[in-house]
Design a protein around this motif. Structure first.
Motif, PDB file in Angstrom:
ATOM      1  N   CYS A  10      46.821  56.086  35.325  1.00  0.00           N
ATOM      2  CA  CYS A  10      46.644  55.389  36.594  1.00  0.00           C
ATOM      3  C   CYS A  10      47.660  55.914  37.610  1.00  0.00           C
ATOM      4  CB  CYS A  10      46.830  53.891  36.387  1.00  0.00           C
ATOM      5  SG  CYS A  10      46.702  52.920  37.904  1.00  0.00           S
ATOM      6  N   ASN A  17      45.247  54.822  30.351  1.00  0.00           N
ATOM      7  CA  ASN A  17      44.192  53.925  29.903  1.00  0.00           C
ATOM      8  C   ASN A  17      43.026  54.629  29.236  1.00  0.00           C
ATOM      9  OD1 ASN A  17      45.626  51.849  31.167  1.00  0.00           O
ATOM     10  ND2 ASN A  17      44.609  52.221  33.096  1.00  0.00           N
ATOM     11  N   PHE A  35      38.620  51.725  36.472  1.00  0.00           N
ATOM     12  CA  PHE A  35      39.254  50.408  36.465  1.00  0.00           C
ATOM     13  C   PHE A  35      40.502  50.429  35.592  1.00  0.00           C
ATOM     14  CE2 PHE A  35      39.864  46.086  34.862  1.00  0.00           C
ATOM     15  CZ  PHE A  35      39.917  45.395  36.064  1.00  0.00           C
ATOM     16  N   CYS A  36      41.611  49.928  36.142  1.00  0.00           N
ATOM     17  CA  CYS A  36      42.864  49.800  35.394  1.00  0.00           C
ATOM     18  C   CYS A  36      43.037  48.333  35.006  1.00  0.00           C
ATOM     19  CB  CYS A  36      44.047  50.275  36.235  1.00  0.00           C
ATOM     20  SG  CYS A  36      45.626  50.100  35.387  1.00  0.00           S
ATOM     21  N   LYS A  37      43.111  48.066  33.709  1.00  0.00           N
ATOM     22  CA  LYS A  37      43.227  46.677  33.260  1.00  0.00           C
ATOM     23  C   LYS A  37      44.608  46.096  33.525  1.00  0.00           C
ATOM     24  CE  LYS A  37      44.172  47.976  28.471  1.00  0.00           C
ATOM     25  NZ  LYS A  37      43.718  47.846  27.103  1.00  0.00           N
ATOM     26  N   TYR A  38      45.614  46.940  33.757  1.00  0.00           N
ATOM     27  CA  TYR A  38      46.952  46.455  34.036  1.00  0.00           C
ATOM     28  C   TYR A  38      47.128  46.114  35.520  1.00  0.00           C
ATOM     29  CZ  TYR A  38      47.674  48.290  29.394  1.00  0.00           C
ATOM     30  OH  TYR A  38      47.550  48.529  28.060  1.00  0.00           O
ATOM     31  N   GLY A  40      44.410  45.578  37.502  1.00  0.00           N
ATOM     32  CA  GLY A  40      43.334  44.646  37.792  1.00  0.00           C
ATOM     33  C   GLY A  40      42.410  45.103  38.905  1.00  0.00           C
ATOM     34  N   LYS A  41      42.391  46.417  39.187  1.00  0.00           N
ATOM     35  CA  LYS A  41      41.524  46.938  40.247  1.00  0.00           C
ATOM     36  C   LYS A  41      41.154  48.393  39.941  1.00  0.00           C
ATOM     37  CE  LYS A  41      45.697  47.713  42.914  1.00  0.00           C
ATOM     38  NZ  LYS A  41      46.410  47.392  44.128  1.00  0.00           N
ATOM     39  N   HIS A  42      40.221  48.926  40.720  1.00  0.00           N
ATOM     40  CA  HIS A  42      39.805  50.312  40.586  1.00  0.00           C
ATOM     41  C   HIS A  42      40.821  51.208  41.287  1.00  0.00           C
ATOM     42  CE1 HIS A  42      35.990  48.471  39.472  1.00  0.00           C
ATOM     43  NE2 HIS A  42      35.730  49.621  38.869  1.00  0.00           N
TER      44      HIS A  42
END
Length: 49
Positions: A10, A17, A35-38, A40-42
């Motif tokens: 990211c 990721n 999308f980055c889960k850490y 919380g957005k693209h």
């Protein structure tokens, strides 16, 4: 022929990721919006060494 895996990191938080199989014909580094889960957005994810 075994494929080499590279990680996508990211651009905002730096977390790795995603991993993809490397294409030997590509010269420049890959940049993909994922999308980055850490975060919380693209965000833009770039290929790391």
């Amino acid at each position: 022929m075994s494929k080499k895996k590279v990680a996508l990191a990211c651009s905002e938080c730096g977390s790795r990721n995603y991993s993809i199989a490397e294409n030997v014909n590509r010269v420049e580094r890959l940049e993909v919006k994922k999308f980055c889960k850490y975060c919380g957005k693209h965000t833009i994810h770039r290929e790391t060494k």
